[in-house]
Motif scaffolding. Structure first.
Motif, mmCIF file in Angstrom:
data_model
loop_
_atom_site.group_PDB
_atom_site.id
_atom_site.type_symbol
_atom_site.label_atom_id
_atom_site.label_comp_id
_atom_site.label_asym_id
_atom_site.label_seq_id
_atom_site.Cartn_x
_atom_site.Cartn_y
_atom_site.Cartn_z
ATOM 1 N N ILE A 1 9.490 8.183 5.660
ATOM 2 C CA ILE A 1 9.380 9.149 4.570
ATOM 3 C C ILE A 1 10.787 9.648 4.263
ATOM 4 O O ILE A 1 11.500 10.108 5.153
ATOM 5 C CB ILE A 1 8.419 10.312 4.922
ATOM 6 C CG1 ILE A 1 8.343 11.307 3.751
ATOM 7 C CG2 ILE A 1 8.784 10.994 6.221
ATOM 8 C CD1 ILE A 1 7.232 12.346 3.902
ATOM 9 N N ALA A 2 11.197 9.491 3.009
ATOM 10 C CA ALA A 2 12.555 9.829 2.598
ATOM 11 C C ALA A 2 12.504 10.676 1.337
ATOM 12 O O ALA A 2 11.755 10.370 0.403
ATOM 13 C CB ALA A 2 13.368 8.559 2.355
ATOM 14 N N THR B 1 6.619 9.086 -6.484
ATOM 15 C CA THR B 1 5.682 10.173 -6.216
ATOM 16 C C THR B 1 6.095 11.321 -7.126
ATOM 17 O O THR B 1 7.205 11.860 -6.988
ATOM 18 C CB THR B 1 5.759 10.615 -4.744
ATOM 19 O OG1 THR B 1 5.668 9.471 -3.899
ATOM 20 C CG2 THR B 1 4.644 11.598 -4.423
ATOM 21 N N LEU B 2 5.238 11.667 -8.067
ATOM 22 C CA LEU B 2 5.597 12.678 -9.064
ATOM 23 C C LEU B 2 4.506 13.727 -9.178
ATOM 24 O O LEU B 2 3.312 13.426 -9.025
ATOM 25 C CB LEU B 2 5.817 12.031 -10.430
ATOM 26 C CG LEU B 2 7.027 11.093 -10.592
ATOM 27 C CD1 LEU B 2 7.022 10.467 -11.980
ATOM 28 C CD2 LEU B 2 8.324 11.841 -10.355
ATOM 29 N N GLY C 1 0.803 -1.212 0.000
ATOM 30 C CA GLY C 1 0.000 0.000 0.000
ATOM 31 C C GLY C 1 0.834 1.259 0.000
ATOM 32 O O GLY C 1 0.300 2.356 -0.156
ATOM 33 N N LEU C 2 2.154 1.102 0.181
ATOM 34 C CA LEU C 2 3.071 2.231 0.131
ATOM 35 C C LEU C 2 4.204 1.888 -0.847
ATOM 36 O O LEU C 2 4.005 1.072 -1.745
ATOM 37 C CB LEU C 2 3.584 2.554 1.540
ATOM 38 C CG LEU C 2 2.498 3.017 2.532
ATOM 39 C CD1 LEU C 2 3.090 3.209 3.917
ATOM 40 C CD2 LEU C 2 1.827 4.295 2.067
ATOM 41 N N GLN C 3 5.351 2.487 -0.659
ATOM 42 C CA GLN C 3 6.469 2.306 -1.597
ATOM 43 C C GLN C 3 7.626 1.588 -0.906
ATOM 44 O O GLN C 3 8.783 1.954 -1.024
ATOM 45 C CB GLN C 3 6.899 3.672 -2.138
ATOM 46 C CG GLN C 3 5.794 4.362 -2.923
ATOM 47 C CD GLN C 3 6.037 5.840 -3.154
ATOM 48 O OE1 GLN C 3 6.712 6.506 -2.352
ATOM 49 N NE2 GLN C 3 5.471 6.375 -4.230
ATOM 50 N N THR C 4 7.264 0.510 -0.218
ATOM 51 C CA THR C 4 8.211 -0.213 0.621
ATOM 52 C C THR C 4 9.306 -0.884 -0.195
ATOM 53 O O THR C 4 10.474 -0.902 0.199
ATOM 54 C CB THR C 4 7.456 -1.253 1.460
ATOM 55 O OG1 THR C 4 6.359 -0.600 2.138
ATOM 56 C CG2 THR C 4 8.361 -1.918 2.468
ATOM 57 N N PHE C 5 8.945 -1.437 -1.349
ATOM 58 C CA PHE C 5 9.884 -2.226 -2.150
ATOM 59 C C PHE C 5 10.292 -1.474 -3.409
ATOM 60 O O PHE C 5 10.323 -2.022 -4.505
ATOM 61 C CB PHE C 5 9.262 -3.576 -2.510
ATOM 62 C CG PHE C 5 8.789 -4.362 -1.316
ATOM 63 C CD1 PHE C 5 9.604 -4.519 -0.206
ATOM 64 C CD2 PHE C 5 7.529 -4.930 -1.298
ATOM 65 C CE1 PHE C 5 9.180 -5.239 0.900
ATOM 66 C CE2 PHE C 5 7.090 -5.647 -0.199
ATOM 67 C CZ PHE C 5 7.910 -5.804 0.912
ATOM 68 N N LEU D 1 9.330 13.385 -5.836
ATOM 69 C CA LEU D 1 9.016 13.820 -4.477
ATOM 70 C C LEU D 1 9.304 12.677 -3.503
ATOM 71 O O LEU D 1 9.935 11.685 -3.849
ATOM 72 C CB LEU D 1 7.563 14.280 -4.414
ATOM 73 C CG LEU D 1 7.180 15.369 -5.429
ATOM 74 C CD1 LEU D 1 5.720 15.728 -5.312
ATOM 75 C CD2 LEU D 1 8.060 16.609 -5.263
ATOM 76 N N ALA D 2 8.847 12.823 -2.289
ATOM 77 C CA ALA D 2 9.214 11.896 -1.220
ATOM 78 C C ALA D 2 8.703 10.481 -1.476
ATOM 79 O O ALA D 2 7.634 10.270 -2.061
ATOM 80 C CB ALA D 2 8.671 12.401 0.113
ATOM 81 N N ARG D 3 9.470 9.524 -1.019
ATOM 82 C CA ARG D 3 9.076 8.117 -1.022
ATOM 83 C C ARG D 3 8.568 7.763 0.373
ATOM 84 O O ARG D 3 9.189 8.112 1.382
ATOM 85 C CB ARG D 3 10.271 7.245 -1.381
ATOM 86 C CG ARG D 3 10.038 5.760 -1.180
ATOM 87 C CD ARG D 3 11.353 5.002 -1.061
ATOM 88 N NE ARG D 3 11.140 3.636 -0.636
ATOM 89 C CZ ARG D 3 12.053 2.895 -0.026
ATOM 90 N NH1 ARG D 3 13.246 3.398 0.236
ATOM 91 N NH2 ARG D 3 11.785 1.661 0.340
ATOM 92 N N LEU D 4 7.439 7.058 0.447
ATOM 93 C CA LEU D 4 6.870 6.610 1.717
ATOM 94 C C LEU D 4 6.803 5.092 1.715
ATOM 95 O O LEU D 4 6.143 4.496 0.850
ATOM 96 C CB LEU D 4 5.467 7.186 1.935
ATOM 97 C CG LEU D 4 5.393 8.697 2.191
ATOM 98 C CD1 LEU D 4 5.124 9.433 0.886
ATOM 99 C CD2 LEU D 4 4.314 9.018 3.209
#
Length: 724
Positions: free
Chosen positions: A208-209, A78-79, A61-65, A132-135
């Motif tokens: 969040i990075a 995230t753009l 559900g996020l951008q874990t991998f 933009l940020a990765r979550l």
């Protein structure tokens, strides 16, 4: 064993459809194609977005991998279409520094085609889109917080197209996790909700990075750049127990991030540009995260997101309105076993283009999923990207894109002046400032009539003085430039016509680069498709003059009626007059068979239908379908078959099994390893299907003239507009 959703889909197509008996059940049509994921599949990430901002998730559900998906399939990014960065230009490179001379018709002009020198490379790479940020999720474990795909079990993830919300359920270490993600329809804000006992124990959190940018050593599908942390800054401008406000700066590029929750949060730094976000109360971690460009203010005071529940409600309202408006096509009841797949591609393509094609600057070919060609827009793709919006009755999306072209008219006028042309000459590969990028790009010409054709589609849907006023300068100045790009050739045939005028014709090029991008730019002249498009564009512009109360321009009329004939050889059209080897040389039968577009995408100005029929036959029999043929070529060729009264061929081509005509579970049309997302294919598919269902000017007076009439296809369509 088949998944229940697949069985329900099959049943929907087995049952007879009440085609034409009443309105389409749009919710049933859309939701039977909700993407459902049950494994870690890097070709099936799901995205939420609003047209100018998008967020792509993996099965968590996020951008874990993020790294795994980028290496194996479609990236997780995230753009936003407003997010750009430009490297320093200490040498002061200008576009003219990449010029090469081209001589034709007694004149020598410089065109910026040198992309490999220092100036050319800087000008191509800048500006570049800024991720933009990765979550992503982190789980406290003995060997560190990083999760790997093998740790995620019992996966059930769904994108509910009716609400635009992604819901992901799975287990970590035997504990259930449920994540929902939604995007606000107008603001660049996400609502994220995570429910799990692992949240309550403090073990599951969100990292969040903020990356430096893209690694632009690779122009297509670059990785996120986590290097050189000292070269950019992430500043905390506000923090309390419920929120975190950041400003990220790299050179002159700045954007704000505002993360906040209605419940207490645990916020801790996790690196120079990263933070861990956890819940300080209970098993629910719910927060919103908003993004915005900054223009020089240190404090992003105006950036404040609505509550998470409000964002989900707004998303649901937006998507229900979207699906209930505009066009729809239902193929249920069709006997052709491919009907369900075509319907799936159509539904998902509508969603994908809607979430990525409505920014203040027109889209790149990978939209807001990942970066290609440094994020630049390719203006020759604007027809494939956006014409379908008018055909599907969603004019506002096309209007949003054309608004940039209206705004950029001064840039196009300047390019025309530099090249000794009148009017407005559209650049090809551009950033938001409209500055052209070096390469073969400046010699492509089929981008020039697009804005005229697109404005005409909007006028057909809304034939008002306001439409004419909005696009008057765009149409007339683009056409004036087209006219000034033609060159009179009196040499053949000699003599005079019946009106006493000297015989001859107007040539298009050289130099130019035709849509089939394999021919020499310095010598190319009179390509079939582009000549037909010149006739079409000038005729539309003449009609606009008449609608505006003006006389038809006599020079344009002479040029339109004295264009070089469409080149053919041995009874078949060829790519261009100057090298008519299409059917003699196998090396010339790859890339786009663009000559077919003269009767397909276009209505056929100057086309002999019998000759075009033989040309289509030769293309189907001898074209290299395994090499560099692109995703939009299949729908384009189908449009030609439909206009020629060959609906069976149209469907077969549209659904032909080919290396670049495969649609992933999330609806994307990958082309090759560095182009896992290629949205011109989705846009072309929507235009072709709309045309085949709603018809075209001069089409047979029957329902769905582009589909077979043998009963194998049941086509229930509503809200569509015919193609000219």
């Amino acid at each position: 064993m088949s998944h229940p959703a697949n069985l329900l889909l099959a049943l929907a197509f087995f049952l007879p459809a009440a085609a034409g008996a009443g309105p389409i059940d749009r919710k049933a049509l859309v939701t039977r194609h909700n993407p459902v994921v049950h494994k870690v599949d890097p070709w099936a990430p799901l995205s939420v977005g609003n047209g100018h901002f998008a967020f792509t998730t993996d099965v968590t559900g996020l951008q874990t991998f993020e790294e795994y998906y980028h290496q194996k399939g479609i990236p997780l990014e995230t753009l936003a279409r407003w997010a750009w960065h430009e490297n320093a230009n200490p040498n002061g490179y200008r576009l003219a520094d990449a010029n090469r001379p081209f001589t034709a018709y007694g004149k020598t002009l410089g065109y910026p085609t040198n992309q490999n020198g220092p100036a050319g490379m800087w000008l191509r790479e800048n500006p570049q889109d800024m991720p933009l940020a990765r979550l992503g999720l982190e789980l406290d474990q003995p060997d560190g917080p990083t999760l790997v795909p093998s740790e995620v079990h019992d996966i059930s993830q769904t994108l509910d197209l009716w609400s635009g919300i992604v819901t992901s359920s799975y287990t970590l270490e035997g504990s259930p996790v449920k994540v929902t993600v939604a995007c606000h329809p107008e603001q660049d804000v996400l609502a994220i909700r995570i429910v799990s006992p692992l949240v309550a124990s403090g073990r599951l959190s969100v990292r969040i990075a903020l990356p430096r940018g893209h690694d632009i050593k690779t122009k297509n599908n670059p990785e996120l750049d986590w290097s050189l942390p000292e070269s950019h800054t992430t500043k905390i401008v506000a923090q309390d127990g419920n929120s975190l406000r950041l400003v990220h700066t790299r050179d002159a590029s700045r954007y704000a991030v505002d993360l906040r929750s209605a419940s207490p949060l645990r916020i801790a730094p996790a690196g120079p540009h990263a933070f861990r976000i956890g819940s300080a109360a209970g098993d629910v971690l719910e927060f919103t995260v908003a993004f915005a460009a900054l223009d020089g203010k240190d404090q992003p005071d105006s950036l404040r997101a609505p509550a998470a529940a409000e964002i989900r409600a707004a998303s649901t309202a937006r998507w229900e309105k979207f699906w209930r408006s505009g066009g729809a096509i239902d193929f249920s009841g069709s006997r052709d076993p491919r009907a369900a797949e075509l319907e799936r591609r159509v539904v998902l393509s509508q969603y994908l283009t809607a979430i990525q094609f409505a920014g203040d600057f027109p889209p790149q070919e990978s939209g807001l999923t990942n970066s290609t060609w440094y994020g630049k827009h390719h203006t020759e793709m604007i027809w494939w990207h956006t014409a379908h919006f008018a055909l599907w009755g969603r004019d506002a999306f096309l209007e949003k894109n054309l608004a940039w072209f209206v705004h950029a008219l001064p840039v196009a006028r300047a390019i025309a002046r530099e090249r000794g042309l009148r009017g407005a000459r559209w650049p090809k590969m551009i950033g938001p400032d409209g500055r052209e990028s070096p390469g073969g790009n400046p010699l492509i010409v089929w981008n020039q009539p697009h804005v005229i054709e697109l404005a005409e589609l909007l006028y057909r849907n809304n034939p008002t003085p306001a439409t004419l006023a909005r696009y008057r300068d765009l149409v007339l100045e683009s056409a004036d430039c087209m006219a000034s790009m033609l060159h009179w050739d009196p040499s053949s045939p000699a003599g005079y016509d019946a009106a006493g005028e000297a015989r001859g014709h107007y040539n298009l090029g050289p130099p130019l680069w035709i849509a089939q991008e394999i021919y020499d730019q310095a010598t190319s002249m009179n390509p079939t498709f582009e000549l037909s498009y010149w006739a079409r564009g000038l005729e539309i512009a003449q009609q606009w003059r008449e609608r505006l109360g003006l006389q038809r321009d006599p020079e344009w009329e002479r040029m339109r009626t004295h264009l070089a004939p469409l080149p053919q050889k041995d009874g078949r059209y060829v790519a261009l007059e100057s090298q008519p080897d299409t059917w003699d040389n196998p090396e010339s039968r790859h890339d786009h068979p663009s000559f077919l577009m003269a009767l397909g995408m276009l209505p056929g100005d100057g086309v002999d239908r019998t000759v075009m029929g033989r040309t289509l036959d030769a293309t189907l029999a001898t074209w290299d379908w395994e090499a560099k043929i692109w995703g939009w070529d299949y729908p384009m060729i189908a449009m030609t078959a439909a206009r020629l009264g060959r609906p069976g061929d149209a469907v077969d081509i549209l659904l032909k099994d080919g290396p670049n005509n495969h649609y992933t579970p999330n609806g994307h049309d990958p082309q090759r390893d560095d182009l896992p997302v290629y949205l011109p294919g989705n846009g072309a598919l929507l235009s072709a299907v709309a045309m085949m269902a709603a018809g075209w000017d001069g089409a047979p007076d029957e329902a769905a003239p582009g589909f077979p009439r043998d009963g194998s296809w049941v086509v229930h369509a509503e809200g569509l507009h015919p193609l000219p």
